[in-house]
Design a protein around this motif. Structure first.
Motif, PDB file in Angstrom:
ATOM      1  N   LEU A 204       0.678  -1.098  -0.228  1.00 20.30           N
ATOM      2  CA  LEU A 204       0.004  -0.351  -0.165  1.00 20.30           C
ATOM      3  C   LEU A 204       0.778   0.839  -0.214  1.00 20.30           C
ATOM      4  O   LEU A 204       0.908   2.484  -0.859  1.00 20.30           O
ATOM      5  CB  LEU A 204      -1.476   0.115   1.597  1.00 20.30           C
ATOM      6  N   ASP A 205       1.722   0.958   0.307  1.00 19.51           N
ATOM      7  CA  ASP A 205       3.177   2.104   0.769  1.00 19.51           C
ATOM      8  C   ASP A 205       3.625   2.406  -0.926  1.00 19.51           C
ATOM      9  O   ASP A 205       3.290   3.397  -1.115  1.00 19.51           O
ATOM     10  CB  ASP A 205       4.165   2.802   1.536  1.00 19.51           C
ATOM     11  N   VAL A 206       3.424   1.260  -1.240  1.00 24.43           N
ATOM     12  CA  VAL A 206       4.161   1.776  -2.699  1.00 24.43           C
ATOM     13  C   VAL A 206       3.414   2.958  -3.358  1.00 24.43           C
ATOM     14  O   VAL A 206       3.672   3.518  -4.373  1.00 24.43           O
ATOM     15  CB  VAL A 206       5.394   0.234  -3.510  1.00 24.43           C
ATOM     16  N   VAL A 207       2.523   1.782  -3.948  1.00 31.10           N
ATOM     17  CA  VAL A 207       1.389   2.254  -4.205  1.00 31.10           C
ATOM     18  C   VAL A 207       0.443   3.914  -4.385  1.00 31.10           C
ATOM     19  O   VAL A 207      -0.082   4.784  -5.276  1.00 31.10           O
ATOM     20  CB  VAL A 207      -0.338   1.386  -4.079  1.00 31.10           C
TER      21      VAL A 207
ATOM     22  N   ASP B 123       1.602   9.319  -6.170  1.00 36.86           N
ATOM     23  CA  ASP B 123       1.516  11.009  -5.715  1.00 36.86           C
ATOM     24  C   ASP B 123       2.437  10.989  -6.084  1.00 36.86           C
ATOM     25  O   ASP B 123       2.974  12.545  -6.061  1.00 36.86           O
ATOM     26  CB  ASP B 123       1.965  10.834  -3.907  1.00 36.86           C
ATOM     27  N   LEU B 124       3.371  10.269  -7.384  1.00 35.28           N
ATOM     28  CA  LEU B 124       4.572  11.401  -7.737  1.00 35.28           C
ATOM     29  C   LEU B 124       3.666  12.302  -9.048  1.00 35.28           C
ATOM     30  O   LEU B 124       2.473  12.339  -9.231  1.00 35.28           O
ATOM     31  CB  LEU B 124       4.751  10.149  -9.104  1.00 35.28           C
ATOM     32  N   GLU B 125       4.425  13.130  -9.839  1.00 35.06           N
ATOM     33  CA  GLU B 125       4.840  14.005 -10.406  1.00 35.06           C
ATOM     34  C   GLU B 125       4.033  13.748 -11.957  1.00 35.06           C
ATOM     35  O   GLU B 125       2.528  14.554 -11.981  1.00 35.06           O
ATOM     36  CB  GLU B 125       5.477  14.597 -11.375  1.00 35.06           C
ATOM     37  N   VAL B 126       3.662  12.338 -11.639  1.00 32.39           N
ATOM     38  CA  VAL B 126       3.072  12.147 -13.589  1.00 32.39           C
ATOM     39  C   VAL B 126       2.580  10.329 -12.650  1.00 32.39           C
ATOM     40  O   VAL B 126       3.066   9.842 -12.850  1.00 32.39           O
ATOM     41  CB  VAL B 126       3.781  12.089 -14.760  1.00 32.39           C
ATOM     42  N   PRO B 127       1.396  10.877 -12.345  1.00 29.28           N
ATOM     43  CA  PRO B 127       0.411   9.463 -10.768  1.00 29.28           C
ATOM     44  C   PRO B 127       0.424   8.594 -11.690  1.00 29.28           C
ATOM     45  O   PRO B 127       0.651   7.886 -13.382  1.00 29.28           O
ATOM     46  CB  PRO B 127      -0.979   9.526 -10.660  1.00 29.28           C
TER      47      PRO B 127
ATOM     48  N   ASP C 131       0.622   3.329 -11.818  1.00 29.47           N
ATOM     49  CA  ASP C 131      -0.320   2.332 -10.589  1.00 29.47           C
ATOM     50  C   ASP C 131       1.200   1.506 -10.959  1.00 29.47           C
ATOM     51  O   ASP C 131       2.227   1.488 -11.761  1.00 29.47           O
ATOM     52  CB  ASP C 131      -1.315   1.952 -11.187  1.00 29.47           C
ATOM     53  N   LEU C 132       0.853   0.606  -9.840  1.00 31.64           N
ATOM     54  CA  LEU C 132       1.750  -0.667 -10.677  1.00 31.64           C
ATOM     55  C   LEU C 132       1.577  -1.259 -11.672  1.00 31.64           C
ATOM     56  O   LEU C 132       2.852  -1.598 -11.898  1.00 31.64           O
ATOM     57  CB  LEU C 132       1.131  -1.972  -9.450  1.00 31.64           C
ATOM     58  N   LEU C 133       1.239  -1.601 -12.609  1.00 35.07           N
ATOM     59  CA  LEU C 133       0.983  -2.014 -14.019  1.00 35.07           C
ATOM     60  C   LEU C 133       1.346  -1.335 -14.982  1.00 35.07           C
ATOM     61  O   LEU C 133       2.350  -1.615 -16.034  1.00 35.07           O
ATOM     62  CB  LEU C 133       0.001  -2.393 -14.359  1.00 35.07           C
ATOM     63  N   SER C 134       1.161   0.277 -14.668  1.00 40.31           N
ATOM     64  CA  SER C 134       2.272   1.669 -15.483  1.00 40.31           C
ATOM     65  C   SER C 134       3.476   2.322 -15.054  1.00 40.31           C
ATOM     66  O   SER C 134       3.953   2.697 -15.812  1.00 40.31           O
ATOM     67  CB  SER C 134       1.360   2.339 -15.740  1.00 40.31           C
ATOM     68  N   ALA C 135       3.413   1.732 -13.851  1.00 39.75           N
ATOM     69  CA  ALA C 135       4.744   1.930 -13.075  1.00 39.75           C
ATOM     70  C   ALA C 135       6.439   1.682 -14.366  1.00 39.75           C
ATOM     71  O   ALA C 135       6.015   0.569 -14.456  1.00 39.75           O
ATOM     72  CB  ALA C 135       5.144   1.200 -11.967  1.00 39.75           C
ATOM     73  N   THR C 136       7.362   2.229 -14.851  1.00 43.18           N
ATOM     74  CA  THR C 136       8.632   2.283 -15.013  1.00 43.18           C
ATOM     75  C   THR C 136       9.533   1.822 -14.412  1.00 43.18           C
ATOM     76  O   THR C 136       9.362   1.985 -12.981  1.00 43.18           O
ATOM     77  CB  THR C 136       8.415   3.775 -15.784  1.00 43.18           C
ATOM     78  N   GLU C 137      10.649   1.626 -14.778  1.00 41.29           N
ATOM     79  CA  GLU C 137      11.319   1.418 -13.767  1.00 41.29           C
ATOM     80  C   GLU C 137      12.104   2.294 -12.921  1.00 41.29           C
ATOM     81  O   GLU C 137      12.713   2.610 -12.508  1.00 41.29           O
ATOM     82  CB  GLU C 137      13.229   1.133 -14.400  1.00 41.29           C
TER      83      GLU C 137
END
Length: 103
Positions: A78-81, A86-90, A92-98
């Motif tokens: 949940l902390d990772v999610v 909260d990133l500048e460009v929000p 999700d887990l499936l779309s997160a890049t390296e």
């Protein structure tokens, strides 16, 4: 996103007290083959549908881990999610890049 932990005692209570007239063996129901183990987390989105890949991941993890470990991993996930949202460009887990994960 809402999250809950499987509680067999709550299932028994709801079946017994909230569904009178339905003759269902609550003990057998919550302990049937394929039932989720006590303490297994599950996640629901705003549409009350399971949130993937979190649900599938934790359902698989529940096969080998104890409830306490599952709870610890749940709070970390949940902390990772929350961090990704909260990133500048929000994202999700499936779309997160390296780069998102390195941040």
């Amino acid at each position: 996103m809402d999250y809950f932990f499987v509680s067999q005692s709550k299932v028994r209570w709801y079946i017994r007290d909230l569904l009178p007239g339905i003759h269902l063996d609550a003990e057998a129901y919550v302990q049937r083959r394929g039932a989720l183990k006590e303490g297994t987390p599950f996640f629901l989105g705003p549409d009350m549908r399971p949130v993937e890949p979190l649900c599938t991941f934790f359902f698989e993890m529940a096969k080998t881990l104890k409830a306490k470990s599952l709870a610890d991993y749940t709070y970390d996930a949940l902390d990772v999610v929350d961090f990704l949202e909260d990133l500048e460009v929000p994202t999700d887990l499936l779309s997160a890049t390296e780069d998102d994960l390195v941040a």
